[in-house]
Write a protein that holds these residues in place. Structure first.
Motif, PDB file in Angstrom:
ATOM      1  N   GLU A 183       1.071  -1.233   0.037  1.00  0.00           N
ATOM      2  CA  GLU A 183       0.012   0.046  -0.026  1.00  0.00           C
ATOM      3  C   GLU A 183       0.811   1.321   0.114  1.00  0.00           C
ATOM      4  N   ASN A 184       2.096   1.404   0.675  1.00  0.00           N
ATOM      5  CA  ASN A 184       2.717   2.325   0.794  1.00  0.00           C
ATOM      6  C   ASN A 184       3.566   2.895  -0.390  1.00  0.00           C
TER       7      ASN A 184
ATOM      8  N   ASP B 105       0.850   4.094  -3.120  1.00  0.00           N
ATOM      9  CA  ASP B 105       0.668   5.552  -2.727  1.00  0.00           C
ATOM     10  C   ASP B 105       1.735   6.513  -3.431  1.00  0.00           C
ATOM     11  N   PHE B 106       2.726   5.751  -3.236  1.00  0.00           N
ATOM     12  CA  PHE B 106       4.164   6.507  -3.661  1.00  0.00           C
ATOM     13  C   PHE B 106       3.946   6.664  -5.303  1.00  0.00           C
TER      14      PHE B 106
ATOM     15  N   ARG C 144       1.353   6.427  -7.075  1.00  0.00           N
ATOM     16  CA  ARG C 144       0.080   7.382  -7.530  1.00  0.00           C
ATOM     17  C   ARG C 144       0.680   8.986  -7.487  1.00  0.00           C
ATOM     18  N   GLU C 145       1.302   9.119  -6.218  1.00  0.00           N
ATOM     19  CA  GLU C 145       1.906  10.681  -6.044  1.00  0.00           C
ATOM     20  C   GLU C 145       2.815  11.094  -6.857  1.00  0.00           C
TER      21      GLU C 145
ATOM     22  N   LYS D 176      -6.288   2.235  -5.608  1.00  0.00           N
ATOM     23  CA  LYS D 176      -5.577   3.650  -4.788  1.00  0.00           C
ATOM     24  C   LYS D 176      -5.247   4.523  -5.895  1.00  0.00           C
TER      25      LYS D 176
END
Length: 401
Positions: free
Chosen positions: A248-249, A252-253, A255-256, A304
């Motif tokens: 998940e982390n 997130d990275f 996507r960002e 995500k």
């Protein structure tokens, strides 16, 4: 001369809707769209009635291996002639399936680089290539298949230091690579490692990224295990290929930071469906071990907001060039939970962004190349619409026959 195609229902590759009664005009010489509109076109061009059928951009497959035959699964002792012959046949299959652009992610003898150069010179028409040439691996790692009798490596650049990586990436650049493929982890098809083995180091991959990005090239990382994925992300790669144990982390990275995920689900599915008794047991064992986690983790990343791209790993066992791109899109929808729109973006505008060809490809609008498909059913409602056997395919405004 110009040709105007009218009376169509248009998915432009970007917007989540169909434009009814759409028309667009193509310059027959350049193969580019010059104008678009709705209702009745008011011009004196040649007109082609599409009879209310659905139009969408040509498909992009962002992860192929043109050198491979998915039936024979032969890798060792292939000559450059055999690879070139196989690649041309695979390109023909791709084109007639509706795939008008690919990124090849590892080809012995740099055959994809040479084919790309010939296409740029106008020597042959058809599915276009973003070439990677030979991939980059560690000694004994995923992609280290063999040496030629004269001692030259015909598959990977085998690098053991940052300096060797820098020299090899520069060599690939000299030969015409547009993408650098690095092996961050082990893989299902290599006999001496596991998918969670880390292979090229973070520092080595950082050099690859530094050299590639300074020369308008991208970097794709074969990364299946979690730590290898992290090493590749830390190094600054543009895409994670496979991403079996993405967490998940990391999602997130990605996507960002607009890092793309190219899962190649069809490689896993094809081995499960057809591989037993036909390929080495170690491939079956590793594939069975990861499959459930693989699909679950890709679904998590998609939810995500990670941009998930259609790439099939075409050429791996039983993972063909004729139907694999459609099968990948269906897996995204039916096994991972993507909407048809999300799957279509992964094979059109998002894929074009990753390949850095979106100025001309991946969507249908004035100024873009007229690569398009004509379908009987709405692909935004039913992803299987792209599987239509008798679909009409246009490449640069010319019908594929």
């Amino acid at each position: 001369m110009k040709t105007t195609y009218f009376n169509s229902k248009l998915f432009n590759g970007i917007d989540n809707n169909i434009v009814s009664n759409a028309w667009f005009t193509v310059d027959d010489e350049t193969g580019k769209i010059t104008e678009t509109g709705t209702e009745t076109p008011l011009n004196d061009n040649t007109h082609v009635d599409l009879h209310g059928q659905y139009v969408m951009p040509g498909l992009i497959n962002a992860h192929t291996h043109l050198m491979m035959n998915p039936v024979t699964n032969k890798l060792e002792f292939l000559s450059e002639t055999e690879i070139a012959f196989t690649a041309l046949r695979n390109l023909n299959d791709l084109l007639h399936s509706g795939v008008t652009y690919i990124r090849d992610c590892g080809c012995a003898f740099n055959v994809d680089l040479k084919l790309h150069e010939l296409a740029e010179q106008g020597e042959f028409q058809g599915t276009e290539i973003v070439p990677s040439g030979r991939p980059f691996s560690m000694i004994g790692g995923h992609g280290d298949f063999r040496e030629d009798t004269d001692g030259k490596i015909n598959w990977s650049y085998l690098v053991s230091s940052q300096d060797e990586m820098r020299k090899s990436v520069r060599q690939a650049f000299k030969l015409g690579a547009k993408n650098i493929k690095v092996m961050a982890t082990g893989g299902v098809m290599s006999s001496t490692d596991q998918v969670d083995d880390t292979e090229l180091s973070e520092a080595e991959m950082q050099v690859a990224v530094e050299e590639a990005h300074s020369k308008h090239m991208t970097v794709a990382a074969h990364a299946q295990g979690n730590q290898g994925i992290q090493n590749a992300l830390n190094a600054g790669v543009d895409s994670i290929e496979h991403g079996i144990y993405v967490d998940e982390n990391q999602a997130d990275f990605m996507r960002e930071n607009n890092i793309y995920l190219v899962p190649t689900l069809n490689a896993c599915a094809s081995i499960s469906k057809y591989g037993k008794g036909k390929i080495p047991d170690y491939m079956i064992t590793k594939n069975d071990k990861v499959k459930t986690d693989f699909f679950k983790n890709i679904a998590m990343a998609l939810n995500k907001g990670v941009k998930v791209i259609v790439g099939t790993d075409a050429g791996t066992p039983f993972n063909g060039f004729k139907t694999g791109t459609w099968e990948e899109m269906a897996l995204l929808v039916h096994e991972v939970g993507a909407t048809p729109y999300q799957a279509l973006l992964g094979a059109t505008s998002y894929a074009a962004q990753l390949l850095r060809i979106d100025d001309n490809y991946g969507s249908l609008a004035a100024g873009k190349v007229a690569d398009f498909l004509v379908l009987k059913e709405n692909p935004l409602e039913k992803i299987e619409a792209v599987q239509q056997a008798d679909k009409v395919i246009y490449k640069k405004g010319h019908k594929v026959v």
